[in-house]
Design a protein around this motif. Sequence first.
Motif, PDB file in Angstrom:
ATOM      1  N   PHE A  49     -27.091 -24.328   3.745  1.00 19.23           N
ATOM      2  CA  PHE A  49     -27.046 -23.390   4.861  1.00 19.23           C
ATOM      3  C   PHE A  49     -25.658 -22.753   4.972  1.00 19.23           C
ATOM      4  O   PHE A  49     -25.533 -21.544   5.202  1.00 19.23           O
ATOM      5  N   ILE A  50     -24.615 -23.554   4.792  1.00 20.84           N
ATOM      6  CA  ILE A  50     -23.253 -23.017   4.830  1.00 20.84           C
ATOM      7  C   ILE A  50     -23.058 -22.007   3.708  1.00 20.84           C
ATOM      8  O   ILE A  50     -22.466 -20.939   3.897  1.00 20.84           O
ATOM      9  N   PHE A  51     -23.551 -22.339   2.505  1.00 22.10           N
ATOM     10  CA  PHE A  51     -23.462 -21.392   1.396  1.00 22.10           C
ATOM     11  C   PHE A  51     -24.104 -20.065   1.784  1.00 22.10           C
ATOM     12  O   PHE A  51     -23.537 -18.993   1.552  1.00 22.10           O
ATOM     13  N   ALA A  52     -25.296 -20.123   2.373  1.00 26.38           N
ATOM     14  CA  ALA A  52     -26.018 -18.907   2.731  1.00 26.38           C
ATOM     15  C   ALA A  52     -25.264 -18.094   3.779  1.00 26.38           C
ATOM     16  O   ALA A  52     -25.097 -16.872   3.647  1.00 26.38           O
ATOM     17  N   VAL A  53     -24.794 -18.763   4.827  1.00 22.50           N
ATOM     18  CA  VAL A  53     -24.144 -18.039   5.916  1.00 22.50           C
ATOM     19  C   VAL A  53     -22.796 -17.482   5.477  1.00 22.50           C
ATOM     20  O   VAL A  53     -22.343 -16.450   5.990  1.00 22.50           O
ATOM     21  N   GLN A  54     -22.139 -18.120   4.512  1.00 26.80           N
ATOM     22  CA  GLN A  54     -20.884 -17.574   4.007  1.00 26.80           C
ATOM     23  C   GLN A  54     -21.073 -16.242   3.296  1.00 26.80           C
ATOM     24  O   GLN A  54     -20.110 -15.504   3.087  1.00 26.80           O
ATOM     25  N   MET A  55     -22.297 -15.914   2.909  1.00 31.01           N
ATOM     26  CA  MET A  55     -22.568 -14.620   2.289  1.00 31.01           C
ATOM     27  C   MET A  55     -22.678 -13.501   3.326  1.00 31.01           C
ATOM     28  O   MET A  55     -22.732 -12.320   2.967  1.00 31.01           O
ATOM     29  N   LEU A  56     -22.694 -13.874   4.595  1.00 32.53           N
ATOM     30  CA  LEU A  56     -22.907 -12.892   5.666  1.00 32.53           C
ATOM     31  C   LEU A  56     -21.579 -12.516   6.306  1.00 32.53           C
ATOM     32  O   LEU A  56     -21.250 -12.967   7.412  1.00 32.53           O
ATOM     33  N   ASN A  57     -20.798 -11.702   5.642  1.00 32.61           N
ATOM     34  CA  ASN A  57     -19.540 -11.243   6.219  1.00 32.61           C
ATOM     35  C   ASN A  57     -19.813 -10.352   7.431  1.00 32.61           C
ATOM     36  O   ASN A  57     -20.668  -9.462   7.380  1.00 32.61           O
ATOM     37  N   PHE A  58     -19.090 -10.599   8.521  1.00 33.39           N
ATOM     38  CA  PHE A  58     -19.250  -9.806   9.741  1.00 33.39           C
ATOM     39  C   PHE A  58     -17.945  -9.076  10.038  1.00 33.39           C
ATOM     40  O   PHE A  58     -16.850  -9.591   9.772  1.00 33.39           O
ATOM     41  N   PRO A  59     -18.009  -7.840  10.546  1.00 32.26           N
ATOM     42  CA  PRO A  59     -16.776  -7.085  10.836  1.00 32.26           C
ATOM     43  C   PRO A  59     -16.022  -7.688  12.011  1.00 32.26           C
ATOM     44  O   PRO A  59     -16.627  -8.096  13.005  1.00 32.26           O
ATOM     45  N   TRP A 251     -36.243 -29.833   7.808  1.00 29.58           N
ATOM     46  CA  TRP A 251     -35.698 -29.551   6.481  1.00 29.58           C
ATOM     47  C   TRP A 251     -36.322 -28.282   5.902  1.00 29.58           C
ATOM     48  O   TRP A 251     -35.619 -27.409   5.376  1.00 29.58           O
ATOM     49  N   ILE A 252     -37.626 -28.168   6.018  1.00 28.94           N
ATOM     50  CA  ILE A 252     -38.306 -26.998   5.459  1.00 28.94           C
ATOM     51  C   ILE A 252     -37.889 -25.718   6.187  1.00 28.94           C
ATOM     52  O   ILE A 252     -37.582 -24.693   5.566  1.00 28.94           O
ATOM     53  N   SER A 253     -37.874 -25.772   7.519  1.00 32.10           N
ATOM     54  CA  SER A 253     -37.495 -24.578   8.288  1.00 32.10           C
ATOM     55  C   SER A 253     -36.042 -24.204   8.012  1.00 32.10           C
ATOM     56  O   SER A 253     -35.711 -23.011   7.915  1.00 32.10           O
ATOM     57  N   GLY A 254     -35.163 -25.203   7.861  1.00 34.10           N
ATOM     58  CA  GLY A 254     -33.764 -24.918   7.554  1.00 34.10           C
ATOM     59  C   GLY A 254     -33.596 -24.292   6.182  1.00 34.10           C
ATOM     60  O   GLY A 254     -32.814 -23.346   5.996  1.00 34.10           O
ATOM     61  N   LEU A 255     -34.331 -24.804   5.202  1.00 41.76           N
ATOM     62  CA  LEU A 255     -34.233 -24.260   3.849  1.00 41.76           C
ATOM     63  C   LEU A 255     -34.772 -22.831   3.797  1.00 41.76           C
ATOM     64  O   LEU A 255     -34.165 -21.951   3.166  1.00 41.76           O
ATOM     65  N   VAL A 256     -35.894 -22.584   4.457  1.00 44.73           N
ATOM     66  CA  VAL A 256     -36.450 -21.230   4.491  1.00 44.73           C
ATOM     67  C   VAL A 256     -35.457 -20.268   5.148  1.00 44.73           C
ATOM     68  O   VAL A 256     -35.250 -19.140   4.676  1.00 44.73           O
ATOM     69  N   ALA A 258     -32.175 -20.554   5.257  1.00 45.68           N
ATOM     70  CA  ALA A 258     -31.064 -20.331   4.328  1.00 45.68           C
ATOM     71  C   ALA A 258     -31.457 -19.358   3.220  1.00 45.68           C
ATOM     72  O   ALA A 258     -30.679 -18.476   2.839  1.00 45.68           O
ATOM     73  N   LEU A 259     -32.668 -19.501   2.699  1.00 50.24           N
ATOM     74  CA  LEU A 259     -33.135 -18.611   1.634  1.00 50.24           C
ATOM     75  C   LEU A 259     -33.264 -17.174   2.134  1.00 50.24           C
ATOM     76  O   LEU A 259     -32.908 -16.225   1.427  1.00 50.24           O
ATOM     77  N   GLY A 321     -28.100 -19.530  -5.542  1.00 49.58           N
ATOM     78  CA  GLY A 321     -26.999 -20.301  -4.965  1.00 49.58           C
ATOM     79  C   GLY A 321     -27.473 -21.323  -3.950  1.00 49.58           C
ATOM     80  O   GLY A 321     -27.019 -22.477  -3.947  1.00 49.58           O
ATOM     81  N   VAL A 322     -28.386 -20.914  -3.078  1.00 46.96           N
ATOM     82  CA  VAL A 322     -28.929 -21.847  -2.089  1.00 46.96           C
ATOM     83  C   VAL A 322     -29.671 -22.981  -2.781  1.00 46.96           C
ATOM     84  O   VAL A 322     -29.497 -24.168  -2.454  1.00 46.96           O
ATOM     85  N   GLY A 323     -30.523 -22.622  -3.758  1.00 44.73           N
ATOM     86  CA  GLY A 323     -31.278 -23.651  -4.470  1.00 44.73           C
ATOM     87  C   GLY A 323     -30.383 -24.622  -5.206  1.00 44.73           C
ATOM     88  O   GLY A 323     -30.568 -25.845  -5.140  1.00 44.73           O
TER      89      GLY A 323
END
Length: 355
Positions: A49-59, A251-256, A258-259, A321-323
Amino acid sequence: MHVPDGFINAPVSVAAGAVAATAVAVSLRGARRELDERTAPLAGLVAAFIFAVQMLNFPVAAGTSGHLLGGALAAILVGPCTGVLCVSVVLLMQGILFADGGLTALGVNITNMAVVTVVVAYAVFRGLLKVLPAGRRSVTVAAFAGALLSVPGAAVMFTLFYAFGGTTDVPIGKVFTAMTGVHVLIGIGEAVITAATVGAVIAVRPDLVHGARGLAVPLKLRVDGRLVDAPAAAAAAAPVPAAARSTRPLWISGLVTALVLAGFVSYYASSSPDGLEKVAADQGIDAKAREHAAAGSPLADYSVKDVSDARLSGGLAGIIGVGGTVLVGTGIFWAVRRRRAEDLTATATAAPSAH
């Protein structure tokens, strides 16, 4: 705040690597106490989840963006030692597969983004919980404050690394002012994301939030039309629903989630340079930056080589990356959990022979 190769000289990078290796070793031992059969797979999910959210740069300011560091979030959800490992796994995956963060600067990045953020955030978090009223709202408020301060804390640590090992001649006062100024703003975004995520998990499974342990909700009984606290014996004997014991739905909802974030939402992230990149360009810190050793990786810069469509290329890279992160992270945390179980078994077996 991924530090590239060439910002910090070799001696300081080696020293930072030693600090990071020591912190990871200590965290591996500490994580044995924090992980159990329910939280071990969730720790791998937190890393993904951290990997995924780190891809979301915010201004955050004109021409500058920020992204989640994740130390506060990981520490509060799965524990400080496990949190250090979560962020370290993310940084390792990013550096090797996606050419994000220098390989020679890996020790600097782990120290800044994993160790310092966890230590600062969890110290603030635990300190506030001691003075705030007991309750879920206090956990969320403390998570917000810890995350808010963890980001400028990491910026200060980078400034110290630069003071001792910077490869360019930029006055340290300018570096400190620029880094802390922009990262205080980024810290607000970090705090909002952390508090929202912690609050969401507490709402459905407070028993799985490391920082919320001890906040048990008393069992209620309806007597004469009124809800009253159940006696302790009745509460202890009350059956626990199967859904409350299983971590699979979460776990499933969190993984979905993140994806979806990495595979689709990341396309709309800010393209402006992050805080460190902007400061480095403005102050000349990047004058001796070197090309990443993995710049030729098929996934470099979060895109899939030979896939021309930018949306598809970035989305596939995010999903890979998430996987990869959830697989590597879960494997590590299961191994740590298994080692703890073996230690407990060995202790229990040896105990009778002591008599």
